[in-house]
Design an enzyme around this catalytic site. Structure first.
Site, short mmCIF file in Angstrom:
data_model
loop_
_atom_site.label_atom_id
_atom_site.label_comp_id
_atom_site.label_asym_id
_atom_site.label_seq_id
_atom_site.Cartn_x
_atom_site.Cartn_y
_atom_site.Cartn_z
N TYR A 1 5.28 5.98 0.03
CA TYR A 1 5.71 6.47 1.31
C TYR A 1 7.27 5.09 0.67
O TYR A 1 8.17 5.65 2.19
CB TYR A 1 5.00 5.80 2.69
CG TYR A 1 3.85 6.79 2.63
CD1 TYR A 1 3.76 7.85 2.66
CD2 TYR A 1 2.19 6.18 2.20
CE1 TYR A 1 2.34 8.94 2.63
CE2 TYR A 1 1.05 6.98 2.46
CZ TYR A 1 1.37 8.75 2.79
OH TYR A 1 0.51 8.79 2.86
N CYS B 1 24.87 1.18 6.58
CA CYS B 1 25.45 0.89 7.59
C CYS B 1 24.71 0.97 9.02
O CYS B 1 25.09 2.38 9.55
CB CYS B 1 27.04 1.65 7.30
SG CYS B 1 28.25 1.58 6.61
N GLU B 2 24.03 0.24 8.87
CA GLU B 2 23.05 0.22 10.48
C GLU B 2 22.48 -0.83 9.83
O GLU B 2 21.88 -1.42 9.61
CB GLU B 2 21.89 1.61 9.40
CG GLU B 2 20.98 2.12 10.37
CD GLU B 2 22.12 3.29 11.60
OE1 GLU B 2 20.93 3.12 12.49
OE2 GLU B 2 22.25 4.26 11.01
N GLY C 1 -5.30 8.08 4.98
CA GLY C 1 -5.41 6.58 6.24
C GLY C 1 -6.37 5.08 6.15
O GLY C 1 -5.89 4.27 6.64
N1 PLP Z 1 -4.38 13.18 4.25
C1 PLP Z 1 -3.79 14.19 5.53
C2 PLP Z 1 -4.30 15.31 5.73
C3 PLP Z 1 -2.94 12.45 5.30
O1 PLP Z 1 -1.50 14.02 6.46
C4 PLP Z 1 -2.61 11.55 4.52
C5 PLP Z 1 -1.52 11.33 5.85
O2 PLP Z 1 -0.31 11.48 6.55
C6 PLP Z 1 -3.21 11.72 3.94
C7 PLP Z 1 -4.37 11.99 3.42
C8 PLP Z 1 -2.80 10.18 3.06
O3 PLP Z 1 -3.06 9.35 4.04
P1 PLP Z 1 -2.60 7.83 3.56
O4 PLP Z 1 -1.37 7.66 2.05
O5 PLP Z 1 -2.89 6.49 4.95
O6 PLP Z 1 -4.28 7.53 2.79
#
Ligand code: PLP
Length: 467
Positions: free
Chosen positions: A425, A395-396, A282
């Site tokens: 992501y 198409c959105e 995160g």
């Molecule tokens: N670990 C867990 C359990 C997660 O669910 C996530 C992301 O959803 C991550 C690690 C990686 O998060 P980030 O890419 O934001 O560091």
């Protein structure tokens, strides 16, 4: 008309084009260092260069759209996260790269070579890691609904840790392990009631959500009890993940306080010391010049201090601390290049710049209202800035790549655009919407480029369609 007279109506500022958007940067051709890979520079011809290769050459060789990854930058960030922890036991890295951000066989090899662990959360991610010969003991297997087949595969591969997420899974895994005569190391994922300061759909530690066992509701303690009843499971620790795009350690402070409280309660009730605490991922990155994330060293120093203090308070030995950064390793080294197809000025509103990709290669803008930085990458321009919206070809009407982009007003079809910080992501969440062909992933390093994942072809689409 005064705003007070129409309290429910839209505020004038909300409907102005560009409302809430900061002004144009002083130099539209400049590259804000924290947003771009470390190798990003403008070449003498004005074209953006990554890893010593011009994006014009990359577009000519690999086509557009294409995801580019600066390999040196990826590896440097991985090393920085490990170095921030200092010494650790061989084979037990404190940093597990979160594969969901982006994984391919080459990425798994980079992670292995740099000494990282790897967090996987599906059979597919596990398959890629194993195909790349990633050391199974350095894998952590996550997921709120792992199938029996996935659990069997994880056990057979000998993954380092399995993170348990439901009561049903505890019994299911215990049975599978017993029948194989193995004793996997497991962690219990808890929700600590912390809502990270981020978008609601990517905050995952508040109580009303699908992941983990609630600490305040008592199910975390029940899960620990249930795991300890099973001889075939070795409980090694507690796992918590509080959200995404987190810029400081404030949320982790509360999470660590509560998680260490559980470790202390387990010691008091069962007389055992769980040796590990994983605080998840995160950690945020800069998508725009306004984002200001802390670096790996400050974050890790902060986490260690918090956990150390909490353990001291409970008279506990400090557990082995692990983290799972995904975006913070792979986000910034990634850049997407697109070719501009149409430029459509809407009188009095803004200019729509359409590129040859869109929500199929980057869903984050539509899904999370994510902000991105982009530049004209094939040349520099002295034209005055215009506020543009970079959109895709799907198409959105929500098919937006960059909601508010300051681009030179002479942008024309044929120009290349580069969008920064798309290494996490984007490819991993890409789709075939409108039967789009997912773009290739190309690594750049010291003047050379190498395709890690090839572009999909119509033959790939047709091969899946059995008619
Ligand atoms: N670990 C867990 C359990 C997660 O669910 C996530 C992301 O959803 C991550 C690690 C990686 O998060 P980030 O890419 O934001 O560091």
């Amino acid at each position: 008309m005064s705003r007070a007279a129409h309290p429910a109506g839209p505020r004038y500022a909300d409907v102005l084009p560009g409302a809430g958007v900061s002004g144009p940067p002083a130099d539209l051709n400049a590259l804000v260092a924290k947003v771009w890979p470390t190798s990003a520079v403008r070449g003498e011809d004005g074209a953006l260069r990554l890893g010593g290769v011009s994006v014009a050459a990359l577009a000519a060789e690999h086509g557009t759209p294409a995801y580019l990854i600066d390999e040196r930058d990826w590896r440097t960030r991985a090393r920085a996260w490990l170095a921030a922890f200092g010494d650790f036991e061989a084979g037990e890295p404190p940093v597990h790269y979160a594969a969901k951000a982006f994984l391919s066989k080459a990425i798994a090899r980079w992670a292995a070579e740099e000494g990282l662990g790897l967090d996987v959360c599906s059979g597919g991610e596990l398959a890629i890691a194993l195909a790349a010969d990633f050391p199974a003991g350095r894998l952590t297997f996550h997921g709120n609904n792992k199938s029996v087949e996935e659990l069997e595969r994880a056990l057979d591969a000998g993954v380092g840790r399995i993170v348990l997420d439901s009561f049903a899974e505890i019994d299911r895994l215990a049975e599978l392990a017993a029948s194989r005569g193995v004793r996997p190391r497991v962690m219990v994922r808890i929700t600590v009631g912390v809502e990270a300061h981020t978008h609601e759909f990517i905050a995952t530690a508040h109580e009303d959500q699908k992941f983990g066992f609630s600490l305040s509701g008592g199910s975390a303690a029940d899960a620990v009890r249930q795991v300890l009843k099973h001889e075939s499971l070795e409980l090694v620790g507690i796992h918590s993940h509080i959200g995404s795009q987190i810029f400081d350690t404030a949320g982790f402070e509360v999470a660590a306080h509560r998680a260490v409280g559980l470790l202390a309660a387990i010691r008091d009730e069962y007389g055992i010391r769980l040796p590990e605490l994983d605080l998840g991922g995160g950690l945020g990155i800069a998508y725009t010049s306004e984002d200001d994330p802390a670096d790996a060293f400050d974050i890790v120093a902060g986490l260690k201090a918090i956990v150390g203090r909490e353990c001291f308070g409970y008279g506990l030995q400090v557990p082995r601390l692990t983290v799972e950064p995904g975006r913070a390793i792979s986000g910034t080294p990634g850049v997407t290049i697109y070719r501009v197809g149409t430029v459509k000025p809407l009188d009095g509103l803004r200019t729509y710049v359409s590129v040859d990709g869109g929500m199929s290669d980057n869903i984050r803008t539509a899904l999370y209202d994510a902000a991105y930085t982009c530049v004209v990458a094939s040349r520099v321009s002295d034209a005055p800035p215009m506020l543009a919206r970079v959109v895709g070809k799907h198409c959105e009407s929500g098919d937006i790549v960059v909601r508010d982009a300051w681009l030179p007003s002479d942008v024309v079809p044929g120009d290349l655009l580069a969008v920064a910080a798309t290494g996490a992501y984007c490819r991993s969440m890409a789709s075939n919407y409108n039967h789009a062909l997912r773009p290739p992933v190309v690594a750049v390093l010291e003047g050379t480029s190498r395709t890690l994942v090839r572009r999909e072809t119509e033959a790939d689409l047709l091969a899946l369609d059995l008619g």
